[in-house]
Design a protein around this motif. Sequence first.
Motif, PDB file in Angstrom:
ATOM      1  N   ILE A 234      37.343  49.047  34.742  1.00  0.00           N
ATOM      2  CA  ILE A 234      37.304  47.255  35.657  1.00  0.00           C
ATOM      3  C   ILE A 234      37.902  47.763  36.667  1.00  0.00           C
ATOM      4  O   ILE A 234      38.729  48.769  36.853  1.00  0.00           O
ATOM      5  N   SER A 235      37.329  47.371  37.691  1.00  0.00           N
ATOM      6  CA  SER A 235      37.899  47.282  39.424  1.00  0.00           C
ATOM      7  C   SER A 235      39.454  46.827  39.346  1.00  0.00           C
ATOM      8  O   SER A 235      39.566  45.668  38.959  1.00  0.00           O
ATOM      9  N   GLU A 236      40.547  47.474  39.463  1.00  0.00           N
ATOM     10  CA  GLU A 236      41.611  46.427  40.358  1.00  0.00           C
ATOM     11  C   GLU A 236      41.282  44.960  40.106  1.00  0.00           C
ATOM     12  O   GLU A 236      42.676  44.582  40.535  1.00  0.00           O
ATOM     13  N   GLU A 237      40.828  44.753  41.462  1.00  0.00           N
ATOM     14  CA  GLU A 237      40.183  43.336  42.111  1.00  0.00           C
ATOM     15  C   GLU A 237      39.193  42.380  40.876  1.00  0.00           C
ATOM     16  O   GLU A 237      39.792  41.596  41.122  1.00  0.00           O
ATOM     17  N   ASP A 238      38.890  42.914  39.710  1.00  0.00           N
ATOM     18  CA  ASP A 238      37.914  41.879  38.717  1.00  0.00           C
ATOM     19  C   ASP A 238      38.644  41.805  37.576  1.00  0.00           C
ATOM     20  O   ASP A 238      38.883  40.853  36.720  1.00  0.00           O
ATOM     21  N   LEU A 239      40.088  42.515  37.782  1.00  0.00           N
ATOM     22  CA  LEU A 239      41.312  42.112  36.283  1.00  0.00           C
ATOM     23  C   LEU A 239      41.551  41.538  35.883  1.00  0.00           C
ATOM     24  O   LEU A 239      41.722  40.814  34.978  1.00  0.00           O
ATOM     25  N   PRO A 240      41.930  40.824  37.012  1.00  0.00           N
ATOM     26  CA  PRO A 240      42.713  39.658  36.797  1.00  0.00           C
ATOM     27  C   PRO A 240      41.811  38.294  37.099  1.00  0.00           C
ATOM     28  O   PRO A 240      42.525  36.961  36.771  1.00  0.00           O
ATOM     29  N   HIS A 241      40.885  38.646  37.043  1.00  0.00           N
ATOM     30  CA  HIS A 241      39.271  37.466  36.711  1.00  0.00           C
ATOM     31  C   HIS A 241      38.128  37.464  35.757  1.00  0.00           C
ATOM     32  O   HIS A 241      37.590  36.659  35.733  1.00  0.00           O
TER      33      HIS A 241
END
Length: 334
Positions: A271-278
């Motif tokens: 999972i990309s770092e940009e996608d992890l919080p969402h």
Amino acid sequence: MKLLRNREMYISLMLMSFISCVAALCTYLFYRELVLPVLVLCALFIILHIVPSYIKYREIKKLSADIDKILHGEENINLENYNEGDLGVLQSEVHKMTVRLREQQYKLTQDKIFLADLLADISHQIRTPLTSINILVSMLSDPDMTYEKREQTIHKLYGLLSRIDWLITTLLKMSKLDAGTVRFHREDVTMKELLEKACMPVRVPIELHGQELILVSDGEFSCDIAWSCEAIGNIVKNCMEHTPDGGTITVSGSCNPLYSEIIITDSGSGISEEDLPHIFERFYKGADSGEKSGFGIGLALARMIVTEQNGTVKAENGQNGGAVFTVRFYKGAV
């Protein structure tokens, strides 16, 4: 005089004036030399009654004006200046009511925004397969279409209709969870039985992609079997969609005195770092989501189900690549 417009004050003032006149008349008849002191004393009593009443009703009028401003949407109204006697108690209660009304108004506004965004997302998600269905239906009307091509087109139609059916069914489940109408029924189940049942719907697609599903289980715990299978199955399905053909998906379950834990890993790109919080947000799809990925609500539903059963779910990237989902069902209050 504005004060006399108040019926209570008018009656009170008239009654006191009448009593003062009677007292002055009696004094005049029996003790004429005391008439003036009696009139002065009566006038003093009337003044001592009018002045505090005037101040009280003026504060009440001011409070009423402030409440009217609040009801008309003004925000910067200070209700902390009323701090005496019963008026202070009234102010305190009005202040509590005002805070509660503002909170409710804010919540209603947020709910409207959420509902509008949700409807926009739903319409967008349904419009895409519907557009494809319209195109395929128009292709079926072609009389020159070969039998093999017609069968392929019908198969695609069934697939698109199944996606829409799954979307609507999942949204109904999420709506029930949002409304708090779902009642979870706990049953004792072995970890092996739970994982087998949760992974059953995705075994065929996993085999078709040449992927390997590994189940490791130990112990037993108490949960709502149907809903828990729904949550775990959605996570496994998400891992399947982001694992390349020939990859591996591992689901391991274990129990300890504090919680029951299920760890789901895949051999995908992670999972990309940009996608992890969402990743658990409704209708969220990462930038690298492919054609075979879903609508972006499976993980959101999984989190809702786990949370409602006193659990937590976490997504991260493994040390050797791939995504790692950790689900924990706690046996006590978290």
